[in-house]
Design an enzyme around this catalytic site. Structure first.
Site, PDB file in Angstrom:
ATOM      1  N   GLY A  73       0.811  -1.210   0.000  1.00  0.00           N
ATOM      2  CA  GLY A  73       0.000   0.000   0.000  1.00  0.00           C
ATOM      3  C   GLY A  73       0.846   1.263   0.000  1.00  0.00           C
ATOM      4  N   THR A  74       1.927   1.251   0.736  1.00  0.00           N
ATOM      5  CA  THR A  74       2.799   2.421   0.812  1.00  0.00           C
ATOM      6  C   THR A  74       3.347   2.767  -0.567  1.00  0.00           C
ATOM      7  OG1 THR A  74       3.414   1.947   3.091  1.00  0.00           O
ATOM      8  CG2 THR A  74       4.954   3.302   1.815  1.00  0.00           C
ATOM      9  N   ASN A 153      -7.770   4.315   8.606  1.00  0.00           N
ATOM     10  CA  ASN A 153      -7.207   3.156   9.295  1.00  0.00           C
ATOM     11  C   ASN A 153      -7.194   3.273  10.813  1.00  0.00           C
ATOM     12  OD1 ASN A 153      -5.284   5.149   8.133  1.00  0.00           O
ATOM     13  ND2 ASN A 153      -3.823   4.113   9.454  1.00  0.00           N
ATOM     14  N   THR A 239      11.630  -7.019 -10.670  1.00  0.00           N
ATOM     15  CA  THR A 239      11.044  -8.350 -10.884  1.00  0.00           C
ATOM     16  C   THR A 239       9.871  -8.576  -9.946  1.00  0.00           C
ATOM     17  OG1 THR A 239      13.215  -9.155 -11.534  1.00  0.00           O
ATOM     18  CG2 THR A 239      11.579 -10.825 -10.931  1.00  0.00           C
ATOM     19  N   CYS A 327       1.972   2.568  12.663  1.00  0.00           N
ATOM     20  CA  CYS A 327       3.049   3.185  11.894  1.00  0.00           C
ATOM     21  C   CYS A 327       3.680   4.337  12.670  1.00  0.00           C
ATOM     22  CB  CYS A 327       2.540   3.714  10.575  1.00  0.00           C
ATOM     23  SG  CYS A 327       1.499   2.550   9.714  1.00  0.00           S
TER      24      CYS A 327
HETATM   25  C1  LIG Z   1      -1.645  -0.283   6.007  1.00  0.00           C
HETATM   26  C2  LIG Z   1      -2.063   0.898   5.228  1.00  0.00           C
HETATM   27  C3  LIG Z   1      -1.254   1.413   4.198  1.00  0.00           C
HETATM   28  C4  LIG Z   1       0.125   0.855   3.905  1.00  0.00           C
HETATM   29  O1  LIG Z   1       0.084  -0.420   3.319  1.00  0.00           O
HETATM   30  P1  LIG Z   1       1.402  -1.347   3.383  1.00  0.00           P
HETATM   31  O2  LIG Z   1       1.080  -2.469   2.463  1.00  0.00           O
HETATM   32  O3  LIG Z   1       1.551  -1.779   4.807  1.00  0.00           O
HETATM   33  O4  LIG Z   1       2.537  -0.520   2.914  1.00  0.00           O
HETATM   34  C5  LIG Z   1      -1.719   2.491   3.476  1.00  0.00           C
HETATM   35  N1  LIG Z   1      -2.914   3.029   3.733  1.00  0.00           N
HETATM   36  C6  LIG Z   1      -3.724   2.577   4.701  1.00  0.00           C
HETATM   37  C7  LIG Z   1      -5.041   3.218   4.925  1.00  0.00           C
HETATM   38  C8  LIG Z   1      -3.316   1.505   5.487  1.00  0.00           C
HETATM   39  O5  LIG Z   1      -4.108   1.063   6.468  1.00  0.00           O
END
Ligand SMILES: *Cc1c(COP(=O)(O)O)cnc(C)c1O
Length: 393
Positions: A73-74, A153, A239, A327
């Site tokens: 997600g990051t 989150n 990759t 985080c």
């Molecule tokens: C956990 C989270 C992310 C980051 O995702 P990762 O895969 O851990 O890098 C981004 N946005 C929200 C809302 C999240 O809860």
């Protein structure tokens, strides 16, 4: 005392579900070709990546050609914010986001500000909702991108997606949403919902860690943000992590298939928790929107206790929760989200996030409440703040 371990931190990460695990395990040693290779080993790998891509596209109503795999997600958020901003810079340099976004969105925006972009961080109300009139007010002819998370989150509030998307569409502004928490809890159709770009992470939906994707609507310009190879149609070099992608593909398919069953289960657990909590402990406040919210995330502020002490004491009894956002733990500042919804310092520092998943049970909630009651009582008894407040009453 039996040695139990109970997990109420599903918004931080989830375990890998059986079906996803079963599909990804053989890939590690059997299908080890590089998806970019031209021989049969490569083709076998690319076939699996394509199956996963199809599953993810189907889960959100997109086309396979609109899915770009990332490391999570990051990275998806970084790619969205920076990749869309730089690719569309000729149209303008203004971006609108909210002040309660995940740090990967906020920090990407701050980096862009150092490079000549102007970013508006919309305020939220005490429930964590952005104000629609405020959004309209800030849009100008230089606005190229609006990025608003679907669901937060820390407090679980879900934004008015439709209204934001329609506004963006009417003005030909790209609309990106961080859907990491919401996927698997609400159903998506990117076309019906008018979403141009969307970040997803695998490990929040019972898939493996270190993999995710960015959906980008065909025709929307995006550029790569890391120098490298031509993988993912030139948008994300490197990759592909084939076993993780396989697990991710299965996990999202399962999450969408089982969504209504899981939502019902989690709602029951959550309502039982809130009922027992409010009956058993005084001076607790539940953050976020009362109705427009994810069922799985319950942010609770306990008056006159230190949340980190609660976390530690629960951990000693085998119960996992988080304070503010994982985080940001390690910093002593209360989370930016809790500040932005207007919590005072005492309540913000007494805030615990309980996040429920599909495997939690009522019986675990009973154990949590029974463990929590004496912990809160003990901490309040030694709290100087509490003594002071009592005297004033
Ligand atoms: C956990 C989270 C992310 C980051 O995702 P990762 O895969 O851990 O890098 C981004 N946005 C929200 C809302 C999240 O809860």
């Amino acid at each position: 005392m039996e040695n139990r371990k109970i997990y109420f931190d599903n918004a931080s990460t989830t375990y890998v579900g059986n079906e996803a695990l079963r599909e990804m395990m053989p890939v590690f040693s059997n299908i080890y070709g590089n998806p970019s290779s031209l021989h049969s080993f490569g083709r076998d790998a690319v076939n699996l990546v394509d199956i996963a891509r199809d599953r993810i596209a189907k889960a959100i109503g997109a086309k396979a050609s609109e899915i770009y795999f990332t490391s999570g997600g990051t990275e998806a958020n970084n790619l969205a914010i920076k990749g869309l901003a730089y690719a569309n810079r000729h149209k303008g340099n203004h971006i609108i986001t909210s002040c309660i976004e995940h740090s990967s969105v906020l920090e990407a925006c701050r980096q862009l500000e150092k490079d000549g972009f102007i970013v508006t961080y919309l305020k939220v109300d005490s429930h964590g909702l952005i104000n629609f009139a405020d959004l309209l007010h800030h849009i100008n002819s230089n606005t190229i991108l609006i990025s608003i998370m679907t669901a937060n989150n820390e407090i679980g509030t879900i934004q008015h997606m439709q209204a934001i998307a329609e506004t963006a569409k009417e003005r030909e502004i790209i609309f990106h949403t961080d859907a990491v928490q919401a996927v698997g809890s609400i159903s998506y159709n990117v076309n019906a919902m008018g979403i141009d770009a969307m970040s997803i992470s695998s490990h929040k939906i019972y898939g493996p860690k270190g993999v995710g994707c960015l959906y980008v609507r065909d025709g929307v310009k995006i550029q790569s943000v890391i120098a490298g190879g031509k993988q993912e149609r030139g948008v994300r070099g490197g990759t592909q992590n084939v076993p993780a992608i396989v697990g991710f593909g299965k996990a999202i398919e399962v999450a969408v298939r089982d969504m209504s069953v899981n939502n019902k289960k989690i709602k029951t657990i959550k309502e039982y928790f809130v009922k027992r909590l409010t009956e058993s402990i005084s001076d607790v406040y539940i953050n976020g929107h009362p109705a427009q919210r994810l069922q799985g995330i319950v942010s609770v502020s306990f008056d006159c206790v230190n949340a980190e002490a609660v976390l530690t004491m629960l951990d000693m009894q085998g119960i996992a929760v988080s304070v503010g956002s994982a985080c940001e733990s390690g910093t002593i500042e209360p989370s930016h989200v809790l500040k932005e919804i207007g919590l005072d310092d005492v309540l913000a520092k007494g805030t615990i996030r309980f996040s429920f998943g599909k495997s939690n049970t009522k019986e675990e909630i009973d154990y949590l409440i029974e463990t929590l009651i004496p912990i809160i009582e003990k901490l309040r008894n030694i709290s100087p703040l509490r003594k002071k407040k009592r005297k004033e009453d």
